[in-house]
Every structure is written in C-alpha cells, then in structure tokens.
Design a protein around this motif. Structure first.
Motif, PDB file in Angstrom:
ATOM      1  N   ARG A   1       0.808  -1.210  -0.089  1.00  0.00           N
ATOM      2  CA  ARG A   1       0.004   0.045   0.079  1.00  0.00           C
ATOM      3  C   ARG A   1       0.733   1.303  -0.130  1.00  0.00           C
ATOM      4  NH1 ARG A   1      -4.323  -1.756   5.070  1.00  0.00           N
ATOM      5  NH2 ARG A   1      -5.605  -2.777   3.668  1.00  0.00           N
TER       6      ARG A   1
ATOM      7  N   SER B   1       1.478   3.854  -3.001  1.00  0.00           N
ATOM      8  CA  SER B   1       1.082   5.378  -2.810  1.00  0.00           C
ATOM      9  C   SER B   1       2.422   6.341  -2.986  1.00  0.00           C
ATOM     10  CB  SER B   1       0.781   5.604  -1.343  1.00  0.00           C
ATOM     11  OG  SER B   1      -0.395   4.877  -1.091  1.00  0.00           O
TER      12      SER B   1
ATOM     13  N   LYS C   1       2.902   9.183  -6.414  1.00  0.00           N
ATOM     14  CA  LYS C   1       3.434  10.548  -5.989  1.00  0.00           C
ATOM     15  C   LYS C   1       4.751  10.905  -6.579  1.00  0.00           C
ATOM     16  CE  LYS C   1      -0.255  12.330  -3.095  1.00  0.00           C
ATOM     17  NZ  LYS C   1      -0.902  13.311  -3.203  1.00  0.00           N
TER      18      LYS C   1
ATOM     19  N   VAL D   1      -0.312   6.155   4.261  1.00  0.00           N
ATOM     20  CA  VAL D   1      -0.972   6.615   2.950  1.00  0.00           C
ATOM     21  C   VAL D   1      -1.465   7.931   3.219  1.00  0.00           C
ATOM     22  CG1 VAL D   1      -2.716   5.953   1.230  1.00  0.00           C
ATOM     23  CG2 VAL D   1      -1.236   3.992   2.294  1.00  0.00           C
TER      24      VAL D   1
ATOM     25  N   ASP E   1      -0.263  11.222   1.326  1.00  0.00           N
ATOM     26  CA  ASP E   1      -1.101  12.117   0.323  1.00  0.00           C
ATOM     27  C   ASP E   1      -1.104  13.677   0.901  1.00  0.00           C
ATOM     28  OD1 ASP E   1      -4.754  12.194  -0.165  1.00  0.00           O
ATOM     29  OD2 ASP E   1      -3.025  12.307  -1.597  1.00  0.00           O
TER      30      ASP E   1
ATOM     31  N   ILE F   1      -4.524  10.878  -3.313  1.00  0.00           N
ATOM     32  CA  ILE F   1      -4.889   9.525  -3.116  1.00  0.00           C
ATOM     33  C   ILE F   1      -6.226   9.694  -2.499  1.00  0.00           C
ATOM     34  CG2 ILE F   1      -4.416   7.696  -1.820  1.00  0.00           C
ATOM     35  CD1 ILE F   1      -1.421   8.419  -2.087  1.00  0.00           C
TER      36      ILE F   1
ATOM     37  N   TYR G   1      -7.507   5.940  -2.893  1.00  0.00           N
ATOM     38  CA  TYR G   1      -7.309   5.158  -1.155  1.00  0.00           C
ATOM     39  C   TYR G   1      -7.827   3.660  -1.209  1.00  0.00           C
ATOM     40  CZ  TYR G   1      -7.640   5.270   3.814  1.00  0.00           C
ATOM     41  OH  TYR G   1      -7.186   5.083   5.112  1.00  0.00           O
TER      42      TYR G   1
ATOM     43  N   ILE H   1      -6.223   1.280  -3.371  1.00  0.00           N
ATOM     44  CA  ILE H   1      -4.862   0.965  -2.805  1.00  0.00           C
ATOM     45  C   ILE H   1      -5.087   0.060  -1.693  1.00  0.00           C
ATOM     46  CG2 ILE H   1      -2.822   1.855  -1.678  1.00  0.00           C
ATOM     47  CD1 ILE H   1      -3.109   4.484  -3.485  1.00  0.00           C
TER      48      ILE H   1
END
Lengths: 223, 221
Positions: free
Chosen positions: A19, A23, A27, A72, A76, A87, A159, A162
């Motif tokens: 996860r 993430s 990004k 996560v 974000d 996310i 989100y 993921i």
C-alpha cells in the motif's frame, strides 16, 4: 538515483507494505525499500516501530510512521499539490466513505485471510465462505464509489483501490489453493471487473506480486 | 451551509457515541440526538448502518457516516471554524491517527477483556496486557497536558474511555488498573480532561455510568 530520503521498512510481499509503495510511486516519490526478515527483526525496525514492531514503517525527515493506512494518508498530505495526484478524494463525504471501506476491509476481511492462511485446515471451508461473504458488501461499495468508472477512486486509483488492491495476489492465491472462487462473476461482477482493471495498472504490475508468489509463500508457511 | 441537518444516532453509555458528541460540541454544531436501543435496533439505525448496525452514526443532510474515528475526521474537515480536532502538520496528523488507532485496536479490547474474562488466570493475563498498553500511553503523554498538546484533540477524544470507562470497569470487576502510583501522568491527564468544560458537559457522571453498567451486565450474565 537521488534519494529523497524516504525509506520503507518492509517486504515485497506484504500487502500492507505494498500500500505504501504504491502510494509513494503514485506521487513520484523515490524511496528505498529496506527489506526486513520478519522472523528476525532488525534493530532499525524495533527502534522505528517500538509499539507494534511491524512493517511497514515509513522513515522520512528523520521521523518514523507506522500503520499502513496512516502512512498512506501522510503520503497524500505531505506530497500534495494542485497539479499532483490525490490519493483521497477531495470531498469530505467521499473521504469518509473511502476511510470507512478501508477500515471495513482491514477489520472484517483481512483477519479471515490470515486465519485461512495460517489457521487449522479443518476450518478452511467455513472460512472461505466467510471470506466470500465479507467481500459482498464491497460490490455495492464499488458501484457507489466508482460512479460508473473503472476504480473506487473514479478514473484513477485512489485510497480504497490501494487499500484493497494490494491484497489481490493473496486472495487469488487462496482461491487457487482451495479451488473455490471468492470473487465470483455472478455475485460480484463489479468487483471482478475492478480486479482485472486494477491488475493492469502500473502500480499493480510493479507492486502487487502475482498469485504464484503467494502460493509458494503460503505452501512454505503452512508446511 | 454545512449546518443544515445534523443528526446523531447514539447510545448514552457508549464511549464511541460520546466521542462524536464531544466533537460536535467542540465545533459548536447543533444536532438532533436520537437515542438508540441496541437490544432492539431501530429501522433508522439499520438503514444508515447496514454493515455494522452499530452506533454512532452521524447523518448530515441525509447522508450517513459510520465509525467514530471516521466521523471525527469528517466533522473536522466539514466544519472548518472552531477548534481543530486534528493538527495541521502532516506528521503530527499521522501521529494523532496512529495513537487513536492504538487506543481502538489495542487498549479498548484488552480492557474489555478484563470485564469478560472467566477465571482468575485469564483475568490476570488480561490485566497485564492492559497495563502494558497503558504504560505505552503514559509514556506518550511525556510532559504534555493533553495527548494533543495544550488543547484537547483527536487522541484525547478517542481516549475518553480511558478517562471514564476504565474507572467503571475497575469498580465493576474489582481490579486496580489506573493508579496514581503506576500511571501518574495518565491520572493527571484524566483529571484535567474530565474537568474541562466540554467533556464535563458531555460525558455521563461516573456513578450513573457505573449503575448503568451494573444493570446491563446483570441482565446479560
């Protein structure tokens, strides 16, 4: 490769770790995966997650953050920008819904996956049924969240994608080893479509091991 | 605009339900409280929380939000005026979420296990586990007045059950858990917390809660 000073303590097969990797990748944040041997935890892991002593841990700016979904959200918020990838959705209600379903998955589905993988063989048939039932509410969740698009997050993974998607390899391995489909076209057509779409994303190709990896792992662990 | 229709489905004795009331009061949000009977769940509860069938449920303009920590974040993001429940800095926010989760995933179940345990050995084991987690929280307070600093925030709201419900479990079961000797900071935090105006106004009085729990457990045991 210039390191942005981001490290992830984890393994390549832990869905929780993945996860975080997905993430960071979304990004475009470069990071170093420091692989942990969970049977012999490193001093670094014990020092950076003294409360739970688990992976994943994100180390950034000299600070340690643990718990995959907490990480996560940090990713974000830390790497946010007007033209960047988000996310979580922007609307507070949609964010609440996304958080609700990720928590549902962790509280209701993941424990069953663990029991199926490491618990007594005698309980497996009942647990498979429990797993399949646990996934049913996610069908409606998908329909509501996706609003007709490919992912829970809409046009792009977000989100909930993921949180859930990182577990697909494991779930498929359980299906193969038991010979029973838990994500069936008949009961959960939306989810089946979503699984296929998710697996074709860059994120999944890079960071979600294929079911064979999990089959091998599970065979080893169950021996 | 944000204020249109806010309803809370809750239960007076539930720490999770009370968390949401604390947050709503902190933000000065007017809401309709609809008390629930969990032994006879209302159609409204089942409609708004079909997955878990639990309280609290916040209904804002007809849309339900479930799970107390999810609701707290929703409140913070929707009503921007008034005190913040979560800090602004991403790392501080991550820490707040981490500790709130720790309280729910570890502290709450282990303290509840004390109440539910059968036999001395099981109880002793549950008490040891609970003490370990309380020690972790004690350490986290580290010279701060509240978990969130000078003011009450997410973790303090989540820890409401430690300030009040733990004392009730102690008396119900007849165990010593949160003592000034072992947990001086937690006890001081608890006093400051329970004496702060919004908490005082929102949480039940300890005696009333104790009586209610005694009655509840007599019925189900």
């Amino acid at each position: 490769m210039v390191s942005s000073g981001v490290q992830v303590l984890g393994t390549t097969f832990s869905p929780f770790v993945n996860r975080v990797r997905i993430s960071l990748n979304l990004k475009s944040v470069n990071f170093e995966l420091i692989e942990e041997n969970l049977a012999a935890k490193s001093d670094l892991l014990l020092k950076s997650n003294p409360v739970h002593k688990k992976v994943p841990v994100l180390i950034h700016d000299g600070k340690c953050i643990s718990e995959s979904l907490v990480i996560v959200e940090y990713i974000d918020e830390k790497w946010s920008g007007d033209d960047g990838v988000s996310i979580l959705p922007s609307d507070p209600y949609d964010r609440a819904v996304a958080r609700f379903w990720a928590a549902y998955f962790d509280d209701k589905v993941v424990p069953v996956l663990f029991k199926l993988s490491f618990g007594p063989e005698s309980e497996r048939v009942a647990l498979i049924e429990q797993l399949a039932e646990g996934l049913v509410p996610l069908e409606e969740a998908f329909m509501t969240c996706s609003k007709g698009k490919s992912y829970f997050g809409g046009d792009n993974i977000g989100y909930t994608d993921i949180a859930l998607g990182s577990f697909i390899g494991w779930i498929k391995a359980i299906e193969k080893m038991s010979g029973i489909k838990v994500l069936a076209e008949a009961k959960t057509p939306g989810l089946v479509g979503w699984v296929n779409k998710f697996l074709s994303t860059d994120a999944a190709k890079k960071f979600v091991p294929e079911l064979e990896v999990y089959v091998e792992l599970l065979k080893k662990m169950q021996a | 605009m944000a204020d249109q229709e806010v309803k809370l489905l809750g239960v007076w004795a539930s720490p999770f339900s009370k968390r949401v009331e604390i947050a709503l009061k902190m933000k000065g949000i007017s809401y309709e409280y609809v008390a629930q009977d969990l032994s006879n769940k209302s159609p409204e509860l089942l409609k708004y929380n079909p997955i878990h069938k639990k309280v609290p449920v916040l209904v804002h303009n007809g849309k339900p939000i479930c799970e107390s920590l999810v609701i707290l974040e929703y409140i913070d993001e929707t009503w921007k005026s008034g005190p913040s429940i979560l800090p602004k800095d991403p790392y501080a926010r991550a820490m707040a979420r981490f500790w709130a989760k720790f309280i729910d995933d570890k502290c709450f179940p282990s303290i509840w296990k004390i109440r539910k345990s059968q036999g001395e050995e099981e109880r002793e084991k549950a008490i040891e586990e609970a003490k370990e987690q309380l020690a972790i929280l004690e350490n986290e307070l580290k010279g701060k007045k509240f978990f969130s600093g000078d003011e009450i925030g997410l973790v303090d709201i989540a820890a409401n059950f430690i300030a009040l419900w733990v004392g009730v479990v102690q008396e119900l079961v007849g165990v010593e858990l949160l003592t000034k000797e072992k947990f001086p900071r937690l006890c001081e935090w608890s006093d400051d917390y329970l004496n702060s105006s919004i908490i005082k106004e929102t949480l039940p009085a300890k005696d009333e809660l104790l009586d209610r729990f005694r009655a509840m457990f007599q019925r189900t045991d």
